[in-house]
Design a protein around this motif. Structure first.
Motif, PDB file in Angstrom:
ATOM      1  N   SER A 186      39.234  29.268  31.832  1.00 22.72           N
ATOM      2  CA  SER A 186      38.085  28.534  32.267  1.00 22.72           C
ATOM      3  C   SER A 186      38.436  27.172  31.651  1.00 22.72           C
ATOM      4  O   SER A 186      38.163  26.818  30.426  1.00 22.72           O
ATOM      5  N   ASN A 187      38.943  26.218  32.340  1.00 23.81           N
ATOM      6  CA  ASN A 187      38.949  24.732  32.180  1.00 23.81           C
ATOM      7  C   ASN A 187      38.819  23.849  33.163  1.00 23.81           C
ATOM      8  O   ASN A 187      39.185  24.245  34.178  1.00 23.81           O
ATOM      9  N   ALA A 188      38.181  22.764  32.839  1.00 24.00           N
ATOM     10  CA  ALA A 188      37.841  21.734  33.859  1.00 24.00           C
ATOM     11  C   ALA A 188      38.837  21.149  34.586  1.00 24.00           C
ATOM     12  O   ALA A 188      38.537  20.545  35.685  1.00 24.00           O
ATOM     13  N   HIS A 189      40.075  21.352  33.882  1.00 24.36           N
ATOM     14  CA  HIS A 189      41.151  20.700  34.396  1.00 24.36           C
ATOM     15  C   HIS A 189      42.014  21.362  35.416  1.00 24.36           C
ATOM     16  O   HIS A 189      42.748  21.085  36.208  1.00 24.36           O
ATOM     17  N   GLN A 190      41.647  22.710  35.405  1.00 25.74           N
ATOM     18  CA  GLN A 190      42.345  23.562  36.582  1.00 25.74           C
ATOM     19  C   GLN A 190      41.445  24.177  37.511  1.00 25.74           C
ATOM     20  O   GLN A 190      40.182  24.350  37.439  1.00 25.74           O
ATOM     21  N   PRO A 191      42.057  24.632  38.788  1.00 24.64           N
ATOM     22  CA  PRO A 191      41.254  25.348  39.584  1.00 24.64           C
ATOM     23  C   PRO A 191      40.850  26.738  39.203  1.00 24.64           C
ATOM     24  O   PRO A 191      41.526  27.153  38.145  1.00 24.64           O
ATOM     25  N   ARG A 192      39.525  27.434  39.684  1.00 27.00           N
ATOM     26  CA  ARG A 192      39.373  28.699  39.252  1.00 27.00           C
ATOM     27  C   ARG A 192      40.113  29.612  39.990  1.00 27.00           C
ATOM     28  O   ARG A 192      39.935  29.786  41.226  1.00 27.00           O
ATOM     29  N   THR A 193      40.540  30.583  39.313  1.00 31.13           N
ATOM     30  CA  THR A 193      41.025  31.718  40.070  1.00 31.13           C
ATOM     31  C   THR A 193      39.911  32.525  40.579  1.00 31.13           C
ATOM     32  O   THR A 193      39.311  33.262  39.949  1.00 31.13           O
ATOM     33  N   LEU A 244      37.689  38.877  40.002  1.00 31.03           N
ATOM     34  CA  LEU A 244      38.095  38.133  41.216  1.00 31.03           C
ATOM     35  C   LEU A 244      37.377  39.035  42.378  1.00 31.03           C
ATOM     36  O   LEU A 244      37.225  40.206  42.333  1.00 31.03           O
ATOM     37  N   ALA A 245      37.348  38.304  43.386  1.00 31.91           N
ATOM     38  CA  ALA A 245      37.014  38.825  44.803  1.00 31.91           C
ATOM     39  C   ALA A 245      37.972  39.502  45.329  1.00 31.91           C
ATOM     40  O   ALA A 245      39.360  39.041  45.087  1.00 31.91           O
ATOM     41  N   LEU A 246      38.118  40.076  46.423  1.00 31.80           N
ATOM     42  CA  LEU A 246      39.066  40.821  47.106  1.00 31.80           C
ATOM     43  C   LEU A 246      39.100  40.650  48.606  1.00 31.80           C
ATOM     44  O   LEU A 246      38.106  41.343  49.045  1.00 31.80           O
ATOM     45  N   HIS A 247      40.139  40.438  49.097  1.00 33.76           N
ATOM     46  CA  HIS A 247      40.431  40.422  50.707  1.00 33.76           C
ATOM     47  C   HIS A 247      41.486  41.179  51.105  1.00 33.76           C
ATOM     48  O   HIS A 247      42.631  41.180  50.561  1.00 33.76           O
ATOM     49  N   LEU A 248      41.321  41.935  52.238  1.00 36.45           N
ATOM     50  CA  LEU A 248      42.697  42.712  52.734  1.00 36.45           C
ATOM     51  C   LEU A 248      42.837  42.134  53.994  1.00 36.45           C
ATOM     52  O   LEU A 248      41.992  42.456  54.942  1.00 36.45           O
ATOM     53  N   ASP A 249      43.746  41.597  54.329  1.00 41.48           N
ATOM     54  CA  ASP A 249      44.395  41.139  55.487  1.00 41.48           C
ATOM     55  C   ASP A 249      44.887  42.609  56.222  1.00 41.48           C
ATOM     56  O   ASP A 249      46.059  42.848  56.165  1.00 41.48           O
ATOM     57  N   GLY A 250      44.245  43.341  56.932  1.00 39.49           N
ATOM     58  CA  GLY A 250      44.625  44.526  57.450  1.00 39.49           C
ATOM     59  C   GLY A 250      44.563  44.600  59.035  1.00 39.49           C
ATOM     60  O   GLY A 250      44.131  45.446  59.609  1.00 39.49           O
ATOM     61  N   GLY A 275      48.703  37.714  34.095  1.00 34.80           N
ATOM     62  CA  GLY A 275      48.774  36.462  33.563  1.00 34.80           C
ATOM     63  C   GLY A 275      48.816  35.379  34.325  1.00 34.80           C
ATOM     64  O   GLY A 275      48.898  34.227  34.032  1.00 34.80           O
ATOM     65  N   LEU A 276      48.283  35.614  35.604  1.00 38.13           N
ATOM     66  CA  LEU A 276      48.048  34.593  36.687  1.00 38.13           C
ATOM     67  C   LEU A 276      46.706  33.816  36.426  1.00 38.13           C
ATOM     68  O   LEU A 276      46.371  33.102  37.443  1.00 38.13           O
ATOM     69  N   ILE A 277      45.815  34.959  36.231  1.00 39.93           N
ATOM     70  CA  ILE A 277      44.204  34.206  36.058  1.00 39.93           C
ATOM     71  C   ILE A 277      44.237  33.015  35.058  1.00 39.93           C
ATOM     72  O   ILE A 277      44.575  33.052  33.843  1.00 39.93           O
ATOM     73  N   LEU A 294      47.881  50.010  44.947  1.00 35.61           N
ATOM     74  CA  LEU A 294      46.763  48.929  45.420  1.00 35.61           C
ATOM     75  C   LEU A 294      45.595  49.260  44.735  1.00 35.61           C
ATOM     76  O   LEU A 294      44.484  48.040  44.265  1.00 35.61           O
ATOM     77  N   ARG A 295      45.151  50.251  44.307  1.00 31.36           N
ATOM     78  CA  ARG A 295      43.956  50.492  43.469  1.00 31.36           C
ATOM     79  C   ARG A 295      44.108  49.851  41.996  1.00 31.36           C
ATOM     80  O   ARG A 295      43.171  49.484  41.562  1.00 31.36           O
ATOM     81  N   ARG A 296      45.385  50.043  41.622  1.00 28.50           N
ATOM     82  CA  ARG A 296      45.726  49.593  40.121  1.00 28.50           C
ATOM     83  C   ARG A 296      45.220  48.216  40.382  1.00 28.50           C
ATOM     84  O   ARG A 296      44.679  47.609  39.547  1.00 28.50           O
ATOM     85  N   ILE A 297      46.018  47.656  41.163  1.00 32.79           N
ATOM     86  CA  ILE A 297      45.740  45.961  41.125  1.00 32.79           C
ATOM     87  C   ILE A 297      44.293  45.749  41.653  1.00 32.79           C
ATOM     88  O   ILE A 297      43.580  44.619  40.792  1.00 32.79           O
ATOM     89  N   CYS A 298      43.787  46.333  42.462  1.00 32.65           N
ATOM     90  CA  CYS A 298      41.989  45.957  42.689  1.00 32.65           C
ATOM     91  C   CYS A 298      41.261  46.181  41.608  1.00 32.65           C
ATOM     92  O   CYS A 298      40.339  45.371  41.331  1.00 32.65           O
ATOM     93  N   HIS A 299      41.438  47.138  40.770  1.00 31.83           N
ATOM     94  CA  HIS A 299      40.953  47.572  39.399  1.00 31.83           C
ATOM     95  C   HIS A 299      41.099  46.317  38.490  1.00 31.83           C
ATOM     96  O   HIS A 299      40.152  45.691  37.754  1.00 31.83           O
ATOM     97  N   TRP A 300      42.345  46.115  38.348  1.00 30.99           N
ATOM     98  CA  TRP A 300      42.710  44.719  37.518  1.00 30.99           C
ATOM     99  C   TRP A 300      41.852  43.521  37.766  1.00 30.99           C
ATOM    100  O   TRP A 300      41.344  42.962  37.142  1.00 30.99           O
ATOM    101  N   ALA A 301      41.978  43.160  39.264  1.00 33.78           N
ATOM    102  CA  ALA A 301      41.222  42.020  40.071  1.00 33.78           C
ATOM    103  C   ALA A 301      39.662  42.016  39.588  1.00 33.78           C
ATOM    104  O   ALA A 301      39.265  40.956  39.109  1.00 33.78           O
ATOM    105  N   ARG A 302      39.044  43.429  39.605  1.00 32.14           N
ATOM    106  CA  ARG A 302      37.638  43.374  39.257  1.00 32.14           C
ATOM    107  C   ARG A 302      37.520  43.102  37.811  1.00 32.14           C
ATOM    108  O   ARG A 302      36.255  42.334  37.497  1.00 32.14           O
ATOM    109  N   GLU A 303      38.136  43.487  36.989  1.00 31.37           N
ATOM    110  CA  GLU A 303      37.926  43.541  35.455  1.00 31.37           C
ATOM    111  C   GLU A 303      38.304  42.019  35.195  1.00 31.37           C
ATOM    112  O   GLU A 303      37.479  41.539  34.442  1.00 31.37           O
ATOM    113  N   ASN A 304      39.037  41.213  36.110  1.00 37.25           N
ATOM    114  CA  ASN A 304      39.076  39.990  35.874  1.00 37.25           C
ATOM    115  C   ASN A 304      38.060  38.943  36.871  1.00 37.25           C
ATOM    116  O   ASN A 304      38.456  37.841  36.967  1.00 37.25           O
TER     117      ASN A 304
END
Length: 357
Positions: A127-134, A168-174, A122-124, A156-166
């Motif tokens: 697509s709206n010109a008034h809002q930042p692009r997630t 999103l790019a993914l960065h890991l601060d490892g 629900g955080l994505i 972690l994999r569940r979250i990353c799969h959701w991000a890809r479906e939406n």
């Protein structure tokens, strides 16, 4: 009191090069890294990319630079990233994503820094010109302010799969990813696999004096290399530093388990001391966070009292203290710290020390 007489638990960044690491640095074959001609830097970049299962890597002075390079490479000005509320990138890097990248942050609070997919759905933004692009999701593993906590791989994999479906790019601060590797037995490339970019720090638990790396595809590293230049991260004969990082990768990864054992030993001891509160079961890696009873005083006052006994720890909130184990503190330092803590609690008067009426 000299540094050699102190037991320094403030951070795993306080480690000093071992004699063998110093020899490796002194004997390093060097060249000009801006020209791509430093053999040790090239070897380090190839090695860390291989370990993490990525195509390429870029050696940089700090983890903060590595993180901002990832944001700058994966986002455009006006974009938005999602991160955990207590993450390092949100709290300790001076909002570099905003200052240097023009990117907004949307923080989400996890449990001890650990996110679940249900917290993100629900955080994505639409697509709206008034809002930042997630655009980007950043995760941290292990999580500093979460107490060295490990993001479970399946979640972690569940979250990353959701991000890809939406999309999103993914960065890991490892920065401390190898602590997660040693604690779980799960190889580094498995943790890194879902992410576009990964930050690895050599100057924390691995014990090198300087340096981090951003690891990614060749295309993304080429872009990050260009951004590194404008941020002042281009170094010349950096092979002296890369040699230390290479030595750390070869000799200091498996020994992180000793730090974890020392952290558990420290946590179990703290849990038995009156006026100090801690659940040892939550200590997963090399970080121990505990609370000082307000009836005794503040965390800062407790740390100042410990310093008189030659023990250094860090107050991170009014009543909260962080202690970090690393290659420069061993079992004797743990025993010394516990003895000092018991002595401080026993001899310092409550309330009057804290100025409490």
């Amino acid at each position: 009191m000299s540094q050699d007489q102190l037991s320094d638990f403030r951070s795993d960044t306080v480690t000093r090069p071992t004699p063998a690491m110093r020899r490796a640095m002194a004997e390093a074959d060097v060249g000009d890294d801006v020209f791509g001609e430093d053999p040790m830097v090239n070897r380090l970049q190839e090695r860390i990319a291989e370990i993490l299962g990525k195509e390429a890597a870029l050696f940089v002075p700090s983890g903060t630079m590595s993180n901002v390079l990832a944001v700058r490479t994966l986002c455009q000005p006006g974009d938005e990233l999602i991160c955990e509320l207590n993450s390092h990138i949100y709290n300790y890097e001076q909002s570099g994503y905003a200052q240097l990248c023009g990117v907004a942050a949307r923080p989400v609070e996890g449990a001890r820094g650990i996110l679940r997919l249900e917290l993100l759905t629900g955080l994505i933004r639409p697509s709206n010109a008034h809002q930042p692009r997630t655009r980007l999701l950043c995760l941290e593993n292990t999580h500093n302010r979460g107490g060295g906590s490990i993001q479970p791989l399946d979640e972690l994999r569940r979250i990353c799969h959701w991000a890809r479906e939406n999309h999103l790019a993914l960065h890991l601060d490892g920065a401390r990813l190898f602590n997660a590797v040693v604690a779980t037995g799960i190889a580094a490339h498995r943790w890194a696999e879902p992410f576009d970019t990964v930050n690895i720090c050599f100057s924390k638990g691995l014990g090198a004096p300087v340096g981090s790396a951003i690891v990614a595809s060749r295309e993304l590293i080429a872009a990050a290399h260009r951004h590194r230049k404008v941020l002042g991260g281009g170094m010349r004969q950096a092979g002296i530093l890369a040699a230390a990082a290479l030595y750390a990768l070869e000799h200091h990864v498996d020994r992180l388990g000793e730090d974890h054992e020392n952290a558990r030993r420290l946590a179990e001891g703290i849990a038995s001391i009156p006026k100090l509160r801690l659940d040892p079961e939550i200590v997963e890696t090399n970080m121990v966070f505990f609370q000082v009873d307000p009836a005794w005083g503040s965390a800062d006052q407790f740390c100042q009292a410990l310093k008189q006994h030659g023990v250094l720890m860090m107050a991170t909130a009014r009543q909260r203290i962080r202690a970090v184990t690393h290659l420069d503190v061993g079992p004797r330092d743990v025993d010394r710290a516990l003895s000092a803590m018991q002595g401080v609690i026993r001899t310092m008067p409550p309330c009057s020390v804290a100025g409490v009426a």
